[in-house]
Design a protein around this motif. Structure first.
Motif, PDB file in Angstrom:
ATOM      1  N   LEU A 139       0.854  -1.180   0.000  1.00  9.14           N
ATOM      2  CA  LEU A 139       0.000   0.000   0.000  1.00  9.14           C
ATOM      3  C   LEU A 139       0.889   1.229   0.000  1.00  9.14           C
ATOM      4  CD1 LEU A 139      -2.899  -0.769   2.518  1.00  9.14           C
ATOM      5  CD2 LEU A 139      -3.038  -0.598   0.031  1.00  9.14           C
ATOM      6  N   GLY A 140       0.542   2.179  -0.844  1.00  6.73           N
ATOM      7  CA  GLY A 140       1.302   3.413  -0.901  1.00  6.73           C
ATOM      8  C   GLY A 140       0.386   4.611  -0.947  1.00  6.73           C
ATOM      9  N   TYR A 141       0.996   5.776  -0.873  1.00 12.66           N
ATOM     10  CA  TYR A 141       0.258   7.043  -0.973  1.00 12.66           C
ATOM     11  C   TYR A 141       1.005   7.948  -1.930  1.00 12.66           C
ATOM     12  CZ  TYR A 141      -2.179   5.342   3.135  1.00 12.66           C
ATOM     13  OH  TYR A 141      -2.905   4.563   3.980  1.00 12.66           O
ATOM     14  N   ARG A 142       0.278   8.835  -2.567  1.00 15.31           N
ATOM     15  CA  ARG A 142       0.918   9.770  -3.478  1.00 15.31           C
ATOM     16  C   ARG A 142       2.044  10.496  -2.749  1.00 15.31           C
ATOM     17  NH1 ARG A 142      -1.653  10.557  -8.237  1.00 15.31           N
ATOM     18  NH2 ARG A 142      -3.746   9.682  -8.420  1.00 15.31           N
ATOM     19  N   ALA A 143       3.170  10.618  -3.419  1.00 14.47           N
ATOM     20  CA  ALA A 143       4.352  11.193  -2.774  1.00 14.47           C
ATOM     21  C   ALA A 143       4.099  12.611  -2.268  1.00 14.47           C
ATOM     22  CB  ALA A 143       5.516  11.190  -3.765  1.00 14.47           C
ATOM     23  N   GLU A 144       3.203  13.352  -2.938  1.00 14.55           N
ATOM     24  CA  GLU A 144       2.914  14.721  -2.515  1.00 14.55           C
ATOM     25  C   GLU A 144       2.300  14.781  -1.126  1.00 14.55           C
ATOM     26  OE1 GLU A 144       2.367  14.499  -7.033  1.00 14.55           O
ATOM     27  OE2 GLU A 144       2.001  13.254  -5.278  1.00 14.55           O
ATOM     28  N   MET A 145       1.810  13.648  -0.647  1.00  9.68           N
ATOM     29  CA  MET A 145       1.161  13.599   0.663  1.00  9.68           C
ATOM     30  C   MET A 145       2.166  13.695   1.812  1.00  9.68           C
ATOM     31  SD  MET A 145      -1.189  10.472   2.073  1.00  9.68           S
ATOM     32  CE  MET A 145      -2.000  10.481   3.668  1.00  9.68           C
ATOM     33  N   LEU A 146       3.395  13.215   1.597  1.00  5.96           N
ATOM     34  CA  LEU A 146       4.345  13.070   2.695  1.00  5.96           C
ATOM     35  C   LEU A 146       4.657  14.376   3.425  1.00  5.96           C
ATOM     36  CD1 LEU A 146       6.122  11.247   4.351  1.00  5.96           C
ATOM     37  CD2 LEU A 146       7.876  11.394   2.585  1.00  5.96           C
ATOM     38  N   PRO A 147       4.998  15.475   2.741  1.00  2.17           N
ATOM     39  CA  PRO A 147       5.270  16.707   3.485  1.00  2.17           C
ATOM     40  C   PRO A 147       4.059  17.231   4.252  1.00  2.17           C
ATOM     41  CG  PRO A 147       5.267  17.124   1.123  1.00  2.17           C
ATOM     42  CD  PRO A 147       5.248  15.650   1.292  1.00  2.17           C
ATOM     43  N   LEU A 148       2.853  16.972   3.730  1.00  3.93           N
ATOM     44  CA  LEU A 148       1.647  17.407   4.427  1.00  3.93           C
ATOM     45  C   LEU A 148       1.430  16.606   5.711  1.00  3.93           C
ATOM     46  CD1 LEU A 148      -0.767  17.815   1.368  1.00  3.93           C
ATOM     47  CD2 LEU A 148       0.599  19.570   2.513  1.00  3.93           C
ATOM     48  N   VAL A 149       1.776  15.317   5.677  1.00  2.37           N
ATOM     49  CA  VAL A 149       1.700  14.489   6.882  1.00  2.37           C
ATOM     50  C   VAL A 149       2.682  15.013   7.927  1.00  2.37           C
ATOM     51  CG1 VAL A 149       2.134  12.186   7.818  1.00  2.37           C
ATOM     52  CG2 VAL A 149       0.910  12.442   5.653  1.00  2.37           C
TER      53      VAL A 149
END
Length: 348
Positions: A139-149
């Motif tokens: 399972l993954g998430y769009r890379a753009e999500m990481l800084p927002l997390v």
């Protein structure tokens, strides 16, 4: 012994023969056939999920996050390694798979909800994918999500909303965020997976497919007389319209002003498809390998533009200055030419 074997004592022997027969058939298959069968089997087992075409690892300080570029170009970061980077147990997502399929497990805590932006909620959707040649799926998430997390944990820590168990995650988020602020996350994923090189190759291939054809067309005249008249005028040469014989230097000027101004890579591909023979001559004109709908259209436009620049120039130096200003961004290297070092060439 199983119920089937009680009824059929020869079942074990038949099963073994079937396995041997399967291995024999597989041995006769080509690599592409075996790959296709394996891909179909994986799709049947894991469902219709994306395949990671490029994989890698982002390292920021002592933290490491697995990443991938999927077959549709989506850049993703691995859920389990994001959990690890934040000091969370990656096994927890497996034990609560029903919930984690809908929400990121590192954003489930109630005290984090006030700090989750609408943009992050839009990205909070897991993307199942599998790595070719490996069993199981990820399972993954769009890379753009990481800084927002990371910002969620940073903002929650500043507001004093985190409990003691979450403070380690906030410290890790601070490290990740500072690293991601230096280089964009998409660029990091592309670099870690080597995808930027493949993307460049794909873009070049698309250009070459649009401009160059392995099949060559029948020769037609594409350089009008005025093109050569203007070259001779600017060089201070006498022009004889009745003669088709040109100095070899003219061929170098054609490459410089016309072919080298086409997209990068086109000239090299033309030279590959139309190599010089042992006498230094090419069997065809380069334009015979340009596609009719793109390559020759661009060629004609380039010739017309160059003729116009030559026509309004009073000297060769003035033309060179105009040409450099018009096309300098497309030229790769300066061309230094000694007219006396080239033999005569046939007409263009």
């Amino acid at each position: 012994m199983s119920e089937r074997n009680d009824l059929d004592p020869n079942a074990d022997a038949a099963s073994e023969l079937a396995r041997k027969g399967g291995r024999a058939r597989a041995a006769k298959l080509g690599a592409e056939e075996r790959s296709a069968i394996a891909a179909a089997a994986a799709a049947a087992r894991w469902g219709d999920v994306h395949v990671a075409e490029s994989t890698g690892e982002i390292r920021i300080g002592n933290l490491s996050i697995a990443c991938a570029v999927l077959d549709d170009g989506t850049r993703v970061v691995s859920q389990s390694t994001v959990l690890q980077a934040l000091g969370r147990n990656p096994e927890k997502s497996r034990r609560t798979r029903g919930t984690s399929e809908l929400r990121a497990p590192f954003l489930l805590a109630n005290n984090l909800q006030p700090f989750i932006s609408d943009q992050l909620r839009d990205l909070d959707e897991p993307i199942p994918y599998r790595v070719a040649g490996e069993s199981g799926r990820s399972l993954g998430y769009r890379a753009e999500m990481l800084p927002l997390v990371c910002l969620v944990y940073i903002d929650a820590a500043k507001a004093g909303a985190l409990d003691s168990k979450q403070m380690g995650a906030a410290a890790a988020a601070e490290i990740l965020y500072r690293g991601l602020a230096t280089v964009g996350i998409v660029a990091l994923v592309d670099e870690a997976t080597g995808f930027q090189e493949r993307r460049a190759r794909d873009e070049l291939r698309s250009i070459l497919e649009a401009y160059v054809s392995a099949e060559f067309r029948q020769w037609v005249r594409v350089f009008p007389d005025e093109f050569f008249e203007q070259i001779y005028r600017l060089q201070g040469w006498d022009y004889d319209k009745r003669s088709s014989k040109r100095p070899g230097y003219v061929g170098k000027l054609i490459n410089k002003y016309i072919y080298d101004a086409l997209p990068v890579g086109v000239t090299e591909e033309l030279q590959r498809l139309n190599p010089k023979n042992e006498r230094g001559n090419r069997p065809r004109r380069h334009h015979q390998h340009l596609t009719a709908d793109t390559g020759n259209v661009h060629l004609d436009r380039q010739i017309s533009t160059v003729i116009t620049l030559m026509r309004i120039s009073n000297s060769n130096s003035e033309f060179e200055d105009l040409f450099a200003r018009a096309f300098a961004p497309q030229l790769r290297l300066p061309v230094v030419i000694d007219p006396g070092s080239y033999r005569d060439a046939p007409k263009q």
